[in-house]
Design an enzyme around this catalytic site. Structure first.
Site, PDB file in Angstrom:
ATOM      1  N   TYR A  44       0.826  -1.201   0.000  1.00 23.72           N
ATOM      2  CA  TYR A  44       0.000   0.000   0.000  1.00 23.72           C
ATOM      3  C   TYR A  44       0.860   1.250   0.000  1.00 23.72           C
ATOM      4  CZ  TYR A  44       0.836   0.969   5.005  1.00 23.72           C
ATOM      5  OH  TYR A  44       1.416   1.281   6.211  1.00 23.72           O
TER       6      TYR A  44
ATOM      7  N   LYS B 159       6.318  -1.938   2.122  1.00 24.52           N
ATOM      8  CA  LYS B 159       5.131  -1.337   2.750  1.00 24.52           C
ATOM      9  C   LYS B 159       3.943  -2.261   2.532  1.00 24.52           C
ATOM     10  CE  LYS B 159       3.227   3.362   3.161  1.00 24.52           C
ATOM     11  NZ  LYS B 159       3.322   3.495   4.599  1.00 24.52           N
TER      12      LYS B 159
ATOM     13  N   GLU C 192      12.548   2.519  14.093  1.00 20.53           N
ATOM     14  CA  GLU C 192      11.655   3.593  13.625  1.00 20.53           C
ATOM     15  C   GLU C 192      10.446   3.600  14.550  1.00 20.53           C
ATOM     16  OE1 GLU C 192       9.941   2.835   9.749  1.00 20.53           O
ATOM     17  OE2 GLU C 192       9.908   0.681  10.086  1.00 20.53           O
TER      18      GLU C 192
ATOM     19  N   LEU D 254      11.044   1.187   7.158  1.00 20.07           N
ATOM     20  CA  LEU D 254      10.455   1.625   5.894  1.00 20.07           C
ATOM     21  C   LEU D 254      11.229   2.855   5.408  1.00 20.07           C
ATOM     22  CD1 LEU D 254       7.865   1.105   4.053  1.00 20.07           C
ATOM     23  CD2 LEU D 254       7.180   3.308   4.971  1.00 20.07           C
TER      24      LEU D 254
HETATM   25  N1  PDD Z   1       3.040   5.340   7.510  1.00 18.49           N
HETATM   26  N2  PDD Z   1       7.691   3.926   8.903  1.00 18.49           N
HETATM   27  C1  PDD Z   1       6.530   3.246   8.926  1.00 18.49           C
HETATM   28  C2  PDD Z   1       6.497   1.911   9.601  1.00 18.49           C
HETATM   29  C3  PDD Z   1       5.379   3.778   8.308  1.00 18.49           C
HETATM   30  O1  PDD Z   1       4.222   3.079   8.320  1.00 18.49           O
HETATM   31  C4  PDD Z   1       5.456   5.062   7.704  1.00 18.49           C
HETATM   32  C5  PDD Z   1       4.276   5.675   7.023  1.00 18.49           C
HETATM   33  C6  PDD Z   1       6.685   5.741   7.713  1.00 18.49           C
HETATM   34  C7  PDD Z   1       6.858   7.098   7.058  1.00 18.49           C
HETATM   35  O2  PDD Z   1       6.866   6.983   5.658  1.00 18.49           O
HETATM   36  P1  PDD Z   1       6.433   8.207   4.727  1.00 18.49           P
HETATM   37  O3  PDD Z   1       7.262   9.360   5.131  1.00 18.49           O
HETATM   38  O4  PDD Z   1       6.728   7.725   3.353  1.00 18.49           O
HETATM   39  O5  PDD Z   1       4.968   8.452   4.977  1.00 18.49           O
HETATM   40  C8  PDD Z   1       7.785   5.141   8.311  1.00 18.49           C
HETATM   41  C9  PDD Z   1       1.872   5.739   6.754  1.00 18.49           C
HETATM   42  C10 PDD Z   1       1.661   7.203   6.729  1.00 18.49           C
HETATM   43  C11 PDD Z   1       0.666   4.917   7.209  1.00 18.49           C
HETATM   44  O6  PDD Z   1       0.817   3.696   7.302  1.00 18.49           O
HETATM   45  O7  PDD Z   1      -0.402   5.485   7.435  1.00 18.49           O
END
Ligand code: PDD
Length: 283
Positions: A33, A143, A175, A199
């Site tokens: 996703y 993801k 993270e 991620l």
């Molecule tokens: N989450 N690490 C994890 C485990 C994440 O699920 C996310 C993002 C990030 C940050 O990635 P980015 O900067 O590309 O949004 C880091 C999204 C927003 C979610 O699952 O809703």
């Protein structure tokens, strides 16, 4: 639930959509996703998100019958049909098969896009975290919707009235449950390397670019829980929050010793989005 959806060729109001059980995301979490910010028909940092999506699809050999341009056009079209001005766009590609079997061979693609109202607001309020064991597997760079450990950690955070959970494998901070994390120490920024334990966040990359702009040296290397607790500042990044400084971890006050630098970096992340919003609202 307000919002709009596309599912395998048809459009629906979000609360009128049902998804068949043949979608392998239900049985196996066999889906990748992306979460994007949208303004009108435009997706913020579209190219970066679509590149990550295609890289994840390749890693899992999930078929998608569209190329990058076609999927981008379909997302924009769905956003336009939704009539929602500022949005959060969720895209999920899974596989479907006639029966439940573990092997993913000979499956077809299954595509969901949802658009919901969402407005990213600037905030200087510091967020709070809890620490939590990182009990995830070794595919954290992909993801996927296999998010149970993140759900558990986020629920614990909410129970503790905190905003996020920072995850650690042993003593090493990786993270957060749904964001990346970095620390400032002696005017140097540290963040976990983008390997299979985190991620590779789009906003994390923006933060590193902001460091270049602000002449803040950075290092992609793991740091420990105690390094984090004693850091000058702690910065959490994600699409839905941009960059936010941390004020408390497990109820203890943290950071606050390099506020100007931390705030400048977070401001750059928000301003970049604000500029995009300005350009696309006036179209
Ligand atoms: N989450 N690490 C994890 C485990 C994440 O699920 C996310 C993002 C990030 C940050 O990635 P980015 O900067 O590309 O949004 C880091 C999204 C927003 C979610 O699952 O809703």
């Amino acid at each position: 639930m307000s919002g709009f959806a596309y599912y395998n060729g048809e459009f629906y109001p979000l609360d009128g959509l049902s998804i068949p059980i043949t979608n392998r995301a239900f049985y196996f979490g066999d889906a990748v996703y992306e979460v994007f910010l949208g303004v009108g028909e435009a997706v913020y940092q579209c190219e970066e998100h679509i590149s990550r999506l295609f890289s994840n699809l390749r890693k899992l050999s999930i078929p998608l019958l569209y190329n990058k341009e076609e999927i981008t056009a379909l997302i924009s079209h769905t956003m336009k049909k939704s009539g929602i001005g500022e949005s959060l766009v969720y895209l999920q590609v899974s596989r479907c098969a006639k029966e439940r079997r573990h092997s993913a061979l000979n499956t077809a693609h299954d595509l969901l896009i949802t658009v919901s109202p969402y407005s990213l607001k600037p905030s200087e309020e510091r967020i709070s975290l809890i620490t939590h064991d990182d009990l995830r597997y070794y595919y954290c760079d992909i993801k996927t919707v296999n998010l149970l450990p993140s759900v558990i950690a986020s629920t614990e955070a909410e129970k503790a009235k905190a905003d996020e959970a920072v995850l650690h494998r042993g003593d090493t901070v990786t993270e957060c449950a749904h964001s990346n994390i970095a620390i400032l120490k002696g005017n140097r920024l540290l963040t976990h390397p983008a390997n299979n334990l985190i991620l590779p966040g789009i906003t994390r990359k923006n933060l590193l670019k902001a460091c270049v702009k602000e002449r803040v040296p950075f290092e992609e290397r793991p740091f420990t829980v105690s390094e984090m607790m004693e850091a000058d500042e702690i910065i959490v990044t994600s699409t839905t929050r941009a960059g936010r400084l941390v004020g408390k971890i497990d109820g203890k006050s943290v950071g606050g010793r390099a506020t100007d630098c931390g705030e400048s970096l977070c401001k750059i992340l928000y301003e970049q989005f604000a500029q995009f919003k300005q350009q696309n609202l006036t179209l």
